[in-house]
Design a protein around this motif. Sequence first.
Motif, mmCIF file in Angstrom:
data_model
loop_
_atom_site.group_PDB
_atom_site.id
_atom_site.type_symbol
_atom_site.label_atom_id
_atom_site.label_comp_id
_atom_site.label_asym_id
_atom_site.label_seq_id
_atom_site.Cartn_x
_atom_site.Cartn_y
_atom_site.Cartn_z
ATOM 1 N N PHE A 173 -7.243 13.980 25.171
ATOM 2 C CA PHE A 173 -8.649 14.118 25.568
ATOM 3 C C PHE A 173 -9.503 13.038 24.902
ATOM 4 C CE2 PHE A 173 -8.952 18.886 26.886
ATOM 5 C CZ PHE A 173 -8.131 18.606 27.966
ATOM 6 N N LEU A 174 -9.229 12.767 23.632
ATOM 7 C CA LEU A 174 -9.981 11.734 22.922
ATOM 8 C C LEU A 174 -9.777 10.371 23.565
ATOM 9 C CD1 LEU A 174 -11.607 10.626 20.504
ATOM 10 C CD2 LEU A 174 -9.444 10.467 19.255
ATOM 11 N N GLN A 175 -8.528 10.010 23.840
ATOM 12 C CA GLN A 175 -8.264 8.700 24.440
ATOM 13 C C GLN A 175 -8.784 8.635 25.871
ATOM 14 O OE1 GLN A 175 -4.893 6.276 22.225
ATOM 15 N NE2 GLN A 175 -4.044 7.589 23.803
ATOM 16 N N THR A 176 -8.754 9.750 26.598
ATOM 17 C CA THR A 176 -9.334 9.770 27.938
ATOM 18 C C THR A 176 -10.828 9.496 27.859
ATOM 19 O OG1 THR A 176 -7.661 11.359 28.691
ATOM 20 C CG2 THR A 176 -9.648 11.138 30.028
ATOM 21 N N TRP A 177 -11.490 10.131 26.899
ATOM 22 C CA TRP A 177 -12.921 9.870 26.694
ATOM 23 C C TRP A 177 -13.135 8.396 26.362
ATOM 24 C CZ3 TRP A 177 -15.985 7.800 22.950
ATOM 25 C CH2 TRP A 177 -17.364 7.996 23.074
ATOM 26 N N GLN A 178 -12.311 7.852 25.478
ATOM 27 C CA GLN A 178 -12.453 6.439 25.121
ATOM 28 C C GLN A 178 -12.275 5.537 26.334
ATOM 29 O OE1 GLN A 178 -9.493 6.204 21.912
ATOM 30 N NE2 GLN A 178 -11.160 5.782 20.480
ATOM 31 N N ARG B 150 -15.376 3.037 28.246
ATOM 32 C CA ARG B 150 -15.227 1.608 28.011
ATOM 33 C C ARG B 150 -14.946 1.271 26.544
ATOM 34 N NH1 ARG B 150 -19.845 2.391 30.248
ATOM 35 N NH2 ARG B 150 -21.008 1.338 28.587
ATOM 36 N N VAL B 151 -14.249 2.177 25.851
ATOM 37 C CA VAL B 151 -13.800 1.891 24.489
ATOM 38 C C VAL B 151 -12.408 1.271 24.549
ATOM 39 C CG1 VAL B 151 -13.271 2.864 22.227
ATOM 40 C CG2 VAL B 151 -15.220 3.743 23.541
ATOM 41 N N ILE B 152 -11.494 1.914 25.269
ATOM 42 C CA ILE B 152 -10.167 1.346 25.536
ATOM 43 C C ILE B 152 -10.267 0.461 26.772
ATOM 44 C CG2 ILE B 152 -7.807 1.875 26.256
ATOM 45 C CD1 ILE B 152 -7.971 4.416 24.628
ATOM 46 N N GLN B 153 -9.812 -0.775 26.665
ATOM 47 C CA GLN B 153 -9.845 -1.691 27.802
ATOM 48 C C GLN B 153 -8.774 -1.327 28.833
ATOM 49 O OE1 GLN B 153 -9.426 -5.505 25.787
ATOM 50 N NE2 GLN B 153 -11.557 -5.978 26.198
ATOM 51 N N PRO B 154 -9.009 -1.638 30.095
ATOM 52 C CA PRO B 154 -8.050 -1.252 31.138
ATOM 53 C C PRO B 154 -6.779 -2.087 31.205
ATOM 54 C CG PRO B 154 -9.929 -2.389 32.107
ATOM 55 C CD PRO B 154 -10.262 -2.171 30.663
ATOM 56 N N ASN B 155 -6.761 -3.310 30.630
ATOM 57 C CA ASN B 155 -5.516 -4.091 30.737
ATOM 58 C C ASN B 155 -5.265 -5.079 29.606
ATOM 59 O OD1 ASN B 155 -7.124 -6.320 31.171
ATOM 60 N ND2 ASN B 155 -6.424 -6.712 33.246
ATOM 61 N N SER B 156 -6.162 -5.211 28.652
ATOM 62 C CA SER B 156 -6.017 -6.277 27.659
ATOM 63 C C SER B 156 -5.986 -5.766 26.222
ATOM 64 C CB SER B 156 -7.163 -7.291 27.805
ATOM 65 O OG SER B 156 -7.065 -7.983 29.029
ATOM 66 N N ARG C 234 -11.931 6.680 17.187
ATOM 67 C CA ARG C 234 -13.375 6.498 17.008
ATOM 68 C C ARG C 234 -14.129 6.868 18.279
ATOM 69 N NH1 ARG C 234 -14.799 0.717 14.538
ATOM 70 N NH2 ARG C 234 -16.889 1.659 14.775
ATOM 71 N N THR C 235 -15.277 7.519 18.085
ATOM 72 C CA THR C 235 -16.141 7.876 19.212
ATOM 73 C C THR C 235 -17.587 7.471 18.961
ATOM 74 O OG1 THR C 235 -16.510 10.093 18.302
ATOM 75 C CG2 THR C 235 -14.698 9.845 19.871
ATOM 76 N N ASP C 236 -17.865 6.751 17.877
ATOM 77 C CA ASP C 236 -19.239 6.355 17.582
ATOM 78 C C ASP C 236 -19.709 5.312 18.577
ATOM 79 O OD1 ASP C 236 -18.793 3.543 15.834
ATOM 80 O OD2 ASP C 236 -17.152 4.993 15.712
ATOM 81 N N SER C 237 -21.000 5.181 18.709
ATOM 82 C CA SER C 237 -21.584 4.295 19.716
ATOM 83 C C SER C 237 -21.218 2.832 19.493
ATOM 84 C CB SER C 237 -23.107 4.450 19.730
ATOM 85 O OG SER C 237 -23.650 4.122 18.458
ATOM 86 N N ALA C 238 -20.863 2.471 18.262
ATOM 87 C CA ALA C 238 -20.554 1.068 17.965
ATOM 88 C C ALA C 238 -19.295 0.576 18.669
ATOM 89 C CB ALA C 238 -20.412 0.878 16.457
ATOM 90 N N VAL C 239 -18.407 1.498 19.075
ATOM 91 C CA VAL C 239 -17.155 1.058 19.704
ATOM 92 C C VAL C 239 -17.239 1.024 21.231
ATOM 93 C CG1 VAL C 239 -15.723 1.829 17.793
ATOM 94 C CG2 VAL C 239 -16.169 3.393 19.699
#
Length: 623
Positions: A406-411, A415-421, A433-438
Amino acid sequence: MQRNRTPDILIFCLITFMLAFFLSMRVFNDGVPGWKSIITSDGRGYYAYLPALLIDHDPTFARVAEKEARLLAYPHYKPGYLVHSGKQKVNKYFVGEALLLFPFFLTGTLCSWFAGTDINGYSFFFQVFTGIGTLFYLFLGLIFLKRVLESMQIRAMVVSLTLAAVLLGTNLFYYSLWQPTMSHVFSFFAINGFMYYTTRAIREWSIKTASLMGFFLGVICLVRPTNIVAVLLVPFLSGEPKSFSRFIGCAVAKKTSLILFGVIFIAVLAVQGLVWYIQTGKLIIWSYHGEGFNFGSPEIVNVLFSYRKGLFTYTPLILISLLGLVPLLLRRWLQLASMCGFLILGTYVIASWWNWYYGDGFGLRAFIDYYGVSAILLATAINFTRSKAILAGWTILLTLLVAFNFLQTWQYTHRVIQPNSMNSLKYHHIFMRTDSAVINCLGGNEELPDYIIEPGSPARAYFNNFEHDQASWINNCIVKTPSAYSDSCVGYLDSTHQFSPGIAARASLFGQLPSSYFIRGEVMIRDSIPGASNDILVVLSMDSISPGENWWQGFRLNDVPTKNAGLWSKRQFSLMTPVISNPGGILKVYLWNTGKKTLLMDDFRVVVFGRKQADVRTGGRLN
């Protein structure tokens, strides 16, 4: 003995939750993503058969492309799923998903007619019922999986725990809701259906079980042909060697049922041949023109463990499920051999695809098709012991893995985890991390060259250490300094010099057009003040790549935000261009200092790679 209904109740609760989530997010939400993007990404290609053939009566998909362009508000949109086969354009994706969605397409048509909305295949009711159709096949896939687990004498509590974990603890959750028209949920359904009817056929080989087994095997291939490796699971599902031998003997003895199995399997596959014939006049074609397998160099380690998309990195529950091989190792050699054969061959095929990370997406999505098999292994591992303490431990572990998913899905959706890079540096920077800075903090771009690209022989190579003027370079903002990385001159960026020296090369220099090209670049950077390069964009652009169409792409230079200053460090990037047809177009590659802070650059290198000669001779192209 009364049947335990716990798994049935759980599936009902899970589907109710998924449907409520879908409706609240996609139907009653005016933001993004809303209902207009239910049919999206590669899913547009899988779905496109329905509006193209049933509404537009247009096997060229030209009208569908126009509708998608209007929906996306992008007049120069070119569907990536349309490729050349001879002189015709065809949909490279197979028709299986469209056939499964046909009842929901009809429902969308009827509702649109009653409501007086556009009957174009992409209006509100078409989109919503397509998403509901995906959840329907998810529901059936879970039902089939439950029955397979029950046939293996898995305890009801373990069945319930396994079903919840596989749905909520993997990226099956994401692809059921955010990108429901991708093929993976439909393959999950088809493979689970095949496994269920195989277990029934093993118990009783009859016309009914043989027919359904052949039907589901055909659907598996009609959705995603490489998934035919599922036939390797038949010995595993048989259990013991005697059961497998008896099953083979019954199939051979009852020839009518065996023939019917083959006829139905071929009849289902023939649907694709019919569609190809309508489009090209040929029954069999290779629809993935310009793409293919690298069977001699599979990226198995990357597919399983990489930070870019590794299966075990983003979906650790699947790694845990491999513990289910231990009970097989102890007492069931046939099942172990069958399962290992399936896992090895399935992984080998997935890892051999030219784009081993399968483009944009959350995790290694190609494995979602096989999550029913992973669920069997997981249930086998949990069911191996009767200890309540160990079962409690499993429950805690799976709950943590669900929370992690769930955490990584949220990321990913924020737009925290990039789709291909993604890479190691980026992954560790945003981990947990879920803070706004990421949010949207990562940069860099690391694409693989397309299958048609010749990676060993550059069409053009450019290098500039800024010591003297060079052709095809815009040499602005050059200064001398003892701090240069090499020699004495550097590119200088500050508040009044926002655009760096860069490439300005005519497209006709790269080779035969029209064509796509792969660009790889690197540059040395030295921040004069901490974090100066965090706001630097790499920009690639070309005006009029084709009549009336311009191209511009920009991305952050730094992989992660940095606070370094006074040190030289290397930055690298790579990407594919769109199809360029204008030989007079000028390709520009430069840095844009959006933050207007002071920094130096040196040793700027850009290499352009063209198509393989064989592809040039055949006139192959991807547009």
